[in-house]
Design an enzyme around this catalytic site. Structure first.
Site, PDB file in Angstrom:
ATOM      1  N   THR A  23      -9.403  10.501   8.978  1.00 51.34           N
ATOM      2  CA  THR A  23      -8.161  11.134   8.522  1.00 51.34           C
ATOM      3  C   THR A  23      -8.357  11.524   7.064  1.00 51.34           C
ATOM      4  O   THR A  23      -9.230  10.977   6.388  1.00 51.34           O
ATOM      5  CB  THR A  23      -6.986  10.148   8.613  1.00 51.34           C
ATOM      6  OG1 THR A  23      -7.276   9.043   7.749  1.00 51.34           O
ATOM      7  CG2 THR A  23      -6.806   9.632  10.029  1.00 51.34           C
ATOM      8  N   GLU A  60      -5.636  11.334  15.041  1.00 52.85           N
ATOM      9  CA  GLU A  60      -5.553  10.114  15.859  1.00 52.85           C
ATOM     10  C   GLU A  60      -5.208  10.400  17.315  1.00 52.85           C
ATOM     11  O   GLU A  60      -5.278   9.524  18.154  1.00 52.85           O
ATOM     12  CB  GLU A  60      -4.471   9.178  15.287  1.00 52.85           C
ATOM     13  CG  GLU A  60      -4.805   8.549  13.956  1.00 52.85           C
ATOM     14  CD  GLU A  60      -4.381   9.400  12.761  1.00 52.85           C
ATOM     15  OE1 GLU A  60      -4.296  10.646  12.909  1.00 52.85           O
ATOM     16  OE2 GLU A  60      -4.145   8.831  11.688  1.00 52.85           O
ATOM     17  N   LYS A  99      16.076   7.682   2.053  1.00 57.66           N
ATOM     18  CA  LYS A  99      16.934   6.660   2.640  1.00 57.66           C
ATOM     19  C   LYS A  99      18.119   6.440   1.725  1.00 57.66           C
ATOM     20  O   LYS A  99      17.996   5.850   0.659  1.00 57.66           O
ATOM     21  CB  LYS A  99      16.141   5.374   2.854  1.00 57.66           C
ATOM     22  CG  LYS A  99      15.037   5.626   3.861  1.00 57.66           C
ATOM     23  CD  LYS A  99      14.334   4.394   4.320  1.00 57.66           C
ATOM     24  CE  LYS A  99      13.368   4.811   5.425  1.00 57.66           C
ATOM     25  NZ  LYS A  99      12.274   3.899   5.621  1.00 57.66           N
ATOM     26  N   TRP A 107      19.197   8.167   6.968  1.00 57.92           N
ATOM     27  CA  TRP A 107      18.067   9.010   6.593  1.00 57.92           C
ATOM     28  C   TRP A 107      18.487  10.453   6.353  1.00 57.92           C
ATOM     29  O   TRP A 107      19.283  11.012   7.109  1.00 57.92           O
ATOM     30  CB  TRP A 107      17.010   8.996   7.713  1.00 57.92           C
ATOM     31  CG  TRP A 107      16.310   7.680   7.857  1.00 57.92           C
ATOM     32  CD1 TRP A 107      16.622   6.500   7.228  1.00 57.92           C
ATOM     33  CD2 TRP A 107      15.195   7.397   8.703  1.00 57.92           C
ATOM     34  NE1 TRP A 107      15.766   5.508   7.634  1.00 57.92           N
ATOM     35  CE2 TRP A 107      14.875   6.035   8.545  1.00 57.92           C
ATOM     36  CE3 TRP A 107      14.436   8.167   9.571  1.00 57.92           C
ATOM     37  CZ2 TRP A 107      13.827   5.427   9.225  1.00 57.92           C
ATOM     38  CZ3 TRP A 107      13.387   7.563  10.256  1.00 57.92           C
ATOM     39  CH2 TRP A 107      13.088   6.210  10.073  1.00 57.92           C
TER      40      TRP A 107
HETATM   41  P1  ADP Z   1      -4.492  16.668   8.008  1.00 58.16           P
HETATM   42  O1  ADP Z   1      -3.755  15.733   7.107  1.00 58.16           O
HETATM   43  O2  ADP Z   1      -5.904  16.970   7.628  1.00 58.16           O
HETATM   44  O3  ADP Z   1      -3.686  17.902   8.374  1.00 58.16           O
HETATM   45  P2  ADP Z   1      -4.037  15.893  10.683  1.00 58.16           P
HETATM   46  O4  ADP Z   1      -4.397  17.185  11.311  1.00 58.16           O
HETATM   47  O5  ADP Z   1      -4.351  14.666  11.444  1.00 58.16           O
HETATM   48  O6  ADP Z   1      -4.722  15.801   9.320  1.00 58.16           O
HETATM   49  O7  ADP Z   1      -2.525  15.931  10.236  1.00 58.16           O
HETATM   50  C1  ADP Z   1      -1.554  15.517  11.115  1.00 58.16           C
HETATM   51  C2  ADP Z   1      -0.209  15.705  10.509  1.00 58.16           C
HETATM   52  O8  ADP Z   1       0.040  17.089  10.245  1.00 58.16           O
HETATM   53  C3  ADP Z   1       0.900  15.293  11.439  1.00 58.16           C
HETATM   54  O9  ADP Z   1       1.126  13.904  11.391  1.00 58.16           O
HETATM   55  C4  ADP Z   1       2.079  16.098  10.924  1.00 58.16           C
HETATM   56  O10 ADP Z   1       2.704  15.464   9.826  1.00 58.16           O
HETATM   57  C5  ADP Z   1       1.425  17.361  10.444  1.00 58.16           C
HETATM   58  N1  ADP Z   1       1.571  18.408  11.458  1.00 58.16           N
HETATM   59  C6  ADP Z   1       0.693  18.771  12.411  1.00 58.16           C
HETATM   60  N2  ADP Z   1       1.182  19.788  13.153  1.00 58.16           N
HETATM   61  C7  ADP Z   1       2.407  20.063  12.673  1.00 58.16           C
HETATM   62  C8  ADP Z   1       3.449  21.014  13.020  1.00 58.16           C
HETATM   63  N3  ADP Z   1       3.296  21.888  14.003  1.00 58.16           N
HETATM   64  N4  ADP Z   1       4.589  20.987  12.294  1.00 58.16           N
HETATM   65  C9  ADP Z   1       4.770  20.113  11.292  1.00 58.16           C
HETATM   66  N5  ADP Z   1       3.837  19.208  10.918  1.00 58.16           N
HETATM   67  C10 ADP Z   1       2.674  19.178  11.595  1.00 58.16           C
END
Ligand code: ADP
Length: 542
Positions: free
Chosen positions: A185, A330, A439, A444
């Site tokens: 990550t 993940e 919060k 929220w």
């Molecule tokens: P990175 O931090 O490199 O982008 P990830 O691809 O694992 O790593 O990121 C996942 C996160 O990206 C998700 O937990 C979410 O917060 C955000 N995310 C992914 N797709 C979307 C989407 N379509 N809309 C909003 N947030 C998104």
């Protein structure tokens, strides 16, 4: 009583065997790092992946060894992946956009033995390789003629290295739960954490991704995965592409509007996928040149929220269907996709765009729920939001080395760190990241909702909302605003605009004006930096 069916372990190299047997002459086209467009087929990729596996074994690599890659999307990168997996090794994609120190940290944590790298990254590799003690070999994904001068030891050109193998090799057999790949990550909070995919999870994920109400791809498609293999397995396309026998078009390192357009056009691409930033560049290029997209049918957009205007442009101006998707490293990474279920199939115009702002519904293989702070499940009413938790056969059960254990609960639910609501039809919408949500008095407030509302004001260019400590309510929202050039909206005018458009108790307590809002490398608002910047801010209501 046991079923009397065969044990046929779900192994990734079987995907490539199937592709070579059933779709052997289907093309894989790459924009090579050296420049020219190069062509091969699934049969060709399989033949060379066998050589990769044989060659890795010959130099002493063992099952379980981590085989790192620093590469763009190309056929050679695919060969290295499948070769590594086929001898029981574990491909480990590295994100070249991270800082060199972070990459070295990740390689040491994973104890990578081999590194396949594109020519592009040689300066980077020269910096980091000496500090990775486990590294035995660097293989540059090029031929002898293009090999650069380097002071590094144990470096070889891929084509020379591969020429020493004859490909007379059989994939090794092992349990389907064996590790196949690794991806860290990005580590916006603390050190990066390692996700370890298994053969089984990769195969199941590829099947899940291909289903009609997920990506809906078939052998008749030509797929351009713009999303890099180092960004969560190119969203599974490096596995589902060969599984279904689609033609693959690999964009190499060029992701600007003109280069992507050229491939979409000359290769007659029907399906593509990437983050919104890439599509902004393409749409701008199309607007400047007046060009159209006659072949493209579908685009999957995710990684961060797909702006409504982007969906509207693709669908209305270019007749390309947008699928908004959500996922994370993940989750291999697909979690939800916004294809239209029958209940919504007749939606038109603005109503359809409203729905497409949501991140979509979970395919079979992804279970979802939203919970409150006490881990109580919340209703699927399309408005009550809470922590989004998931589980499934392609969702991480833990991180490599046992890091981040607090994100996994005893029933295997993984806490995504996102905050969302789900509607009665199962459509999920992200309203925030858990660490950003405000919060206030135990309730929220969604910062994303407030930001979307604020940027609707005609004189605001960009807006971010953060929580500021408050003696009575714990936290209250502060709206941080960048004005449009030549405009000068007042604090009160902005708050008046927002009044009546959001719940009264959501209204920000104050507005701060800034020249610029900080962003991450992937274009997301960097709230940690912003919170730091406003650490000592005192709200007028405090
Ligand atoms: P990175 O931090 O490199 O982008 P990830 O691809 O694992 O790593 O990121 C996942 C996160 O990206 C998700 O937990 C979410 O917060 C955000 N995310 C992914 N797709 C979307 C989407 N379509 N809309 C909003 N947030 C998104």
């Amino acid at each position: 009583m046991l079923g009397l069916m065969q044990q046929w372990p779900l192994l990734c190299h079987k995907i490539l065997d199937h592709a070579a047997r059933q779709h052997g002459d289907r093309e894989v086209v790459s924009r090579s790092v050296e420049g020219p467009i190069v062509r091969t087929t699934y049969a060709g990729i399989r033949a060379r992946a066998l050589k990769v596996a044989q060659r890795l074994e010959r130099e002493g690599r063992k099952p379980g060894d981590r085989i790192a890659t620093l590469g763009w999307n190309t056929a050679r990168h695919l060969e290295a992946w499948y070769g590594a997996m086929g001898m029981g090794g574990v491909y480990h994609t590295l994100n070249p956009r991270l800082f060199p120190d972070q990459i070295a940290w990740i390689m040491n944590h994973a104890e990578d033995k081999v590194l396949f790298t594109d020519l592009t990254f040689m300066p980077l590799v020269e910096k980091i390789a000496p500090s990775v003690a486990s590294l035995k070999r660097v293989i540059v994904l090029t031929d002898g003629a293009h090999m650069p001068e380097t002071g590094l030891r144990d470096v070889v050109a891929y084509e020379d290295w591969l020429a020493e193998a004859d490909g007379d090799f059989e994939w090794r057999g092992f349990d389907e739960n064996t590790a196949a790949g690794m991806c860290y990550t990005s580590g916006t909070t603390g050190d990066p954490k390692g996700v370890v995919y298994s053969h089984r999870s990769n195969v199941l994920h590829a099947m899940i991704a291909s289903m009609p109400d997920a990506m809906g791809i078939s052998s008749r498609d030509t797929i351009l995965p713009v999303v890099p293999m180092f960004h969560a397995n190119a969203w599974g396309l490096a596995q589902s592409g060969p599984m279904i026998g689609a033609k693959l078009v690999m964009p190499g390192g060029k992701m600007d509007g003109a280069s992507i357009y050229e491939l979409l056009d000359t290769e007659k691409v029907t399906f593509t996928a990437a983050v919104p930033t890439v599509w902004l560049m393409l749409l701008q290029y199309l607007e400047e040149t007046g060009k159209k997209l006659p072949h493209l049918k579908k685009v999957v957009i995710g990684g961060s929220a797909c702006p409504r205007a982007m969906t509207e442009k693709f669908q209305n101006n270019y007749d390309v269907q947008v699928i908004h998707a959500w996922g994370m490293t993940e989750m291999s990474p697909l979690g939800s996709l916004g294809t239209l279920k029958p209940a919504y199939a007749d939606l038109k115009g603005a109503a359809q765009l409203d729905l497409q702002e949501k991140q979509g519904h979970a395919p079979f293989g992804v279970e979802m729920k939203v919970t409150d702070d006490g881990n109580r499940e919340l209703p699927w009413d399309g408005k009550t939001f809470g922590r989004l938790k998931v589980r499934g056969p392609a969702v991480a059960a833990s991180y490599y080395g046992g890091d981040g254990a607090e994100q996994f609960d005893e029933d295997d639910w993984f806490d995504t760190g996102d905050v969302a609501h789900i509607d009665p039809q199962g459509y999920m919408q992200i309203t925030d990241r858990a660490k950003d949500v405000i919060k206030s008095g135990g309730e929220w407030i969604s910062t994303i909702d407030l930001e979307n509302l604020a940027v609707g004001h005609p004189e605001i260019a960009e807006a971010a909302v953060i929580g500021i400590a408050h003696p009575k309510w714990d936290e209250r929202p502060l709206l941080v605003v960048v004005k449009k050039p030549g405009k000068d909206p007042s604090r009160d005018a902005i708050l008046d605009y927002m009044k009546g458009r959001c719940a009264k108790w959501w209204l920000p307590d104050d507005v701060a004006f800034v020249e610029e809002i900080p962003h991450t490398a992937t274009g997301k608002i960097q709230k940690t930096t912003l919170r730091e910047q406003f650490r000592d801010y005192r709200l007028p209501t405090a």
